[in-house]
Design a protein around this motif. Sequence first.
Motif, mmCIF file in Angstrom:
data_model
loop_
_atom_site.group_PDB
_atom_site.id
_atom_site.type_symbol
_atom_site.label_atom_id
_atom_site.label_comp_id
_atom_site.label_asym_id
_atom_site.label_seq_id
_atom_site.Cartn_x
_atom_site.Cartn_y
_atom_site.Cartn_z
ATOM 1 N N VAL A 81 2.914 45.122 86.116
ATOM 2 C CA VAL A 81 2.164 45.753 85.034
ATOM 3 C C VAL A 81 1.131 46.670 85.685
ATOM 4 N N VAL A 82 1.431 47.969 85.699
ATOM 5 C CA VAL A 82 0.568 48.936 86.380
ATOM 6 C C VAL A 82 -0.120 49.886 85.410
ATOM 7 N N THR A 83 0.082 49.677 84.095
ATOM 8 C CA THR A 83 -0.552 50.506 83.094
ATOM 9 C C THR A 83 -0.705 49.697 81.805
ATOM 10 N N ALA A 84 -1.604 50.150 80.943
ATOM 11 C CA ALA A 84 -1.759 49.536 79.623
ATOM 12 C C ALA A 84 -0.966 50.297 78.562
ATOM 13 N N ASP A 85 -0.351 51.404 78.933
ATOM 14 C CA ASP A 85 0.418 52.235 78.007
ATOM 15 C C ASP A 85 1.713 51.526 77.619
ATOM 16 N N LEU A 87 4.300 52.514 75.938
ATOM 17 C CA LEU A 87 5.506 53.337 76.126
ATOM 18 C C LEU A 87 5.959 53.320 77.581
ATOM 19 N N ALA A 88 5.004 53.436 78.510
ATOM 20 C CA ALA A 88 5.344 53.397 79.930
ATOM 21 C C ALA A 88 5.853 52.016 80.329
ATOM 22 N N LEU A 89 5.252 50.967 79.791
ATOM 23 C CA LEU A 89 5.717 49.607 80.097
ATOM 24 C C LEU A 89 7.146 49.400 79.609
ATOM 25 N N ARG A 90 7.461 49.910 78.430
ATOM 26 C CA ARG A 90 8.807 49.763 77.864
ATOM 27 C C ARG A 90 9.835 50.530 78.693
ATOM 28 N N GLU A 91 9.457 51.682 79.194
ATOM 29 C CA GLU A 91 10.370 52.503 79.990
ATOM 30 C C GLU A 91 10.575 51.930 81.391
ATOM 31 N N ASN A 92 9.525 51.364 81.980
ATOM 32 C CA ASN A 92 9.566 50.940 83.373
ATOM 33 C C ASN A 92 9.914 49.476 83.591
ATOM 34 N N ARG A 93 10.259 48.769 82.556
ATOM 35 C CA ARG A 93 10.569 47.354 82.701
ATOM 36 C C ARG A 93 11.970 47.147 83.294
ATOM 37 N N LEU A 94 12.227 45.896 83.672
ATOM 38 C CA LEU A 94 13.554 45.527 84.165
ATOM 39 C C LEU A 94 14.542 45.471 83.014
ATOM 40 N N GLY A 95 15.756 45.875 83.285
ATOM 41 C CA GLY A 95 16.831 45.677 82.325
ATOM 42 C C GLY A 95 17.341 44.246 82.428
ATOM 43 N N THR A 96 18.230 43.895 81.534
ATOM 44 C CA THR A 96 18.836 42.566 81.493
ATOM 45 C C THR A 96 20.295 42.684 81.900
ATOM 46 N N ALA A 97 20.769 41.776 82.760
ATOM 47 C CA ALA A 97 22.183 41.773 83.148
ATOM 48 C C ALA A 97 23.008 41.351 81.932
ATOM 49 N N MET A 98 23.955 42.209 81.533
ATOM 50 C CA MET A 98 24.707 41.946 80.310
ATOM 51 C C MET A 98 26.026 42.703 80.288
ATOM 52 N N LEU A 99 26.833 42.307 79.336
ATOM 53 C CA LEU A 99 28.021 43.052 78.930
ATOM 54 C C LEU A 99 27.706 43.572 77.543
ATOM 55 N N ARG A 100 27.830 44.894 77.363
ATOM 56 C CA ARG A 100 27.547 45.503 76.058
ATOM 57 C C ARG A 100 28.760 46.317 75.624
ATOM 58 N N VAL A 101 29.214 46.070 74.410
ATOM 59 C CA VAL A 101 30.327 46.814 73.825
ATOM 60 C C VAL A 101 29.800 47.499 72.576
ATOM 61 N N GLN A 102 30.091 48.810 72.455
ATOM 62 C CA GLN A 102 29.604 49.579 71.317
ATOM 63 C C GLN A 102 30.750 50.323 70.654
ATOM 64 N N LYS A 103 30.750 50.314 69.333
ATOM 65 C CA LYS A 103 31.712 51.075 68.546
ATOM 66 C C LYS A 103 30.905 52.046 67.688
ATOM 67 N N LEU A 104 31.213 53.344 67.806
ATOM 68 C CA LEU A 104 30.493 54.371 67.066
ATOM 69 C C LEU A 104 31.430 55.093 66.118
ATOM 70 N N TRP A 105 30.902 55.497 64.966
ATOM 71 C CA TRP A 105 31.643 56.312 64.023
ATOM 72 C C TRP A 105 30.638 57.236 63.347
ATOM 73 N N SER A 106 31.125 58.168 62.591
ATOM 74 C CA SER A 106 30.256 59.111 61.903
ATOM 75 C C SER A 106 29.336 58.353 60.944
ATOM 76 N N GLY A 107 28.042 58.393 61.215
ATOM 77 C CA GLY A 107 27.072 57.743 60.348
ATOM 78 C C GLY A 107 26.740 56.311 60.676
ATOM 79 N N GLY A 108 27.274 55.752 61.772
ATOM 80 C CA GLY A 108 26.931 54.366 62.086
ATOM 81 C C GLY A 108 27.454 53.893 63.423
ATOM 82 N N ALA A 109 27.072 52.691 63.760
ATOM 83 C CA ALA A 109 27.485 52.078 65.021
ATOM 84 C C ALA A 109 27.284 50.574 64.943
ATOM 85 N N ILE A 110 28.015 49.864 65.781
ATOM 86 C CA ILE A 110 27.811 48.425 65.941
ATOM 87 C C ILE A 110 27.922 48.116 67.431
#
Length: 189
Positions: A81-85, A87-110
């Motif tokens: 934690v190097v800032t109180a901002d 937005l910066a904390l959200r951008e600079n945080r660690l990601g989570t190890a995962m499998l992500r599957v996304q389906k997109l269509w016109s006007g939506g996604a799951i």
Amino acid sequence: LNLDLKPAPGLRLVLSNRLDAIHPVEADQRSTLNSVRELFAGWQTDDGGLGIDVGRINYRNGPAYGFNPTDYFRDGSSRAVVTADPLALRENRLGTAMLRVQKLWSGGAISVALAPKLSDAPSRSTFSFDAGATNHSDRALVAASVQARDGLSGQVFAFHERGKGGQVGLAATALLGSAVVAFGEVSHG
């Protein structure tokens, strides 16, 4: 360091790494801390309708600029934690190890994200991958989004963490004028 490579059609390789030199150092802390924020491979169909990502992903949800109740993978993700901002904390945080599957269509996604438990506790070692910070429990998230009409969109979430149970969430964004956006989000569980 941020690398986002597309070595072949439909294939994406991402690496995001941050090295912090922290001074003054608090008791029991390291003065240098390396954070592998993202490291994943992704594949997408030619039409962009289906995507699969696997690895450490910084999966952020919710439209708010500070605290996001629907940002379910934030727990334990701030290694330095190097800032109180927020937005910066959200951008600079660690990601989570995962499998992500996304389906997109016109006007939506799951999307469906599965994040397994990889370790019990976080690591303060300088060059640790630190899987215990972000993958300390088995977690799953289903998110669906829809654009109801021009200027109005929403997301619904179903989240489950082993040992803690489930949560449901809702986020909505509305364009009220040419320069005014209203948003809100709620989570319960």
